[in-house]
Design an enzyme around this catalytic site. Structure first.
Site, PDB file in Angstrom:
ATOM      1  N   TYR A 108       0.861  -1.177   0.000  1.00 54.66           N
ATOM      2  CA  TYR A 108       0.000   0.000   0.000  1.00 54.66           C
ATOM      3  C   TYR A 108       0.901   1.232   0.000  1.00 54.66           C
ATOM      4  CZ  TYR A 108      -3.481   3.397   1.646  1.00 54.66           C
ATOM      5  OH  TYR A 108      -4.304   4.502   1.782  1.00 54.66           O
ATOM      6  N   ASP A 148      -2.078  -0.903  -4.187  1.00 50.80           N
ATOM      7  CA  ASP A 148      -2.478   0.469  -4.500  1.00 50.80           C
ATOM      8  C   ASP A 148      -1.199   1.301  -4.559  1.00 50.80           C
ATOM      9  OD1 ASP A 148      -3.386   3.055  -4.580  1.00 50.80           O
ATOM     10  OD2 ASP A 148      -4.580   2.947  -2.746  1.00 50.80           O
TER      11      ASP A 148
END
Length: 254
Positions: A108, A148
């Site tokens: 992330y 992400d």
């Protein structure tokens, strides 16, 4: 091997929106989550175990923030929590799982949207992460790096490139990092399979209710593989109709 990456923007919120029912449809063998905003103890993991998932969590020290998780029906033979950089590990940003000769990294990446301080940290994190990957590749050359990334790489990856040229996530420096990263022996699986597909996004702002309805999004979630795995890419897709989050799942089949 079918793999999904999905920023759930809070796993407890996603569960209330039907996330468990979606898992029951068997969308993939391995499902990597980002921004879980929870610890293992916050979730009824029996629901996951009953579906045959092994689950590995790396949560932020700060409650209700960040965090990554790997749900997998294939048992990994090694799991590593964090990448050894203090701030990154404090924020629960990286988890690694090895499946034989294959290494999967669920990450992330930081966002810089909250101001200059976080944008500066984002650049620092990118540099540290690059070094971490370089070192890892010496002994683990077959890597799937998903998550992400909080960066839209090319104008084709964002609905309004001109209007967002000064927006965090589409800044020249961030896009240049992606350029250099991919030139260093990595392959964007979605673009390998779908080189010219437009309007393919994985995130939509929640500030305006019609943004997702009108598909004004960004492609900031990626499944990127090292060169040795390129020939094993069989399929790659994005699932915008799955709606438990402001992101949607992305998919690859090896």
């Amino acid at each position: 091997m079918r793999i999904i990456s999905y920023n759930v923007n809070g796993i407890r919120a996603a569960i209330k929106k039907g996330f468990i029912d979606w898992l029951k449809t068997n969308p993939a063998d391995i499902i990597c989550l980002q921004e879980t905003k929870a610890t293992q103890g916050d979730v009824d993991v029996k629901l996951l175990e009953d579906m045959g998932f092994h689950h590995h969590w790396f949560s932020a020290q700060k409650k209700g923030y960040s965090g990554v998780c790997v749900l997998t029906k294939i048992k990994p033979n090694n799991v590593v929590y964090g990448n050894g950089f203090e701030m990154s590990d404090f924020e629960g940003r990286v988890i690694r799982a090895d499946f034989g000769k294959l290494t999967l990294i669920n990450a992330y990446f930081p966002s810089g949207t909250s101001g200059d301080e976080r944008q500066t940290y984002k650049y620092k994190w990118l540099d540290e992460f690059f070094d971490y990957l370089q070192e890892l590749r010496k002994t683990r050359p077959n890597i799937v790096l998903l998550g992400d990334y909080n960066i839209a790489h090319h104008p084709i990856d964002i609905h309004d490139p001109k209007g967002n040229k000064n927006s965090s996530g589409f800044l020249p420096e961030e896009r240049a990092w992606m350029d250099q990263f991919l030139l260093n022996g990595w392959v964007d699986s979605f673009r390998k399979i779908n080189p010219t597909t437009t309007d393919a996004y994985s995130w939509w702002s929640q500030r305006f209710p019609t943004v997702r309805l009108n598909n004004k999004g960004w492609r900031i979630d990626y499944i990127i593989v090292t060169e040795p795995l390129k020939k094993q890419l069989k399929d790659a897709d994005i699932f915008p109709d799955v709606k438990h989050s402001d992101h949607c799942p992305i998919y690859v089949e090896l």
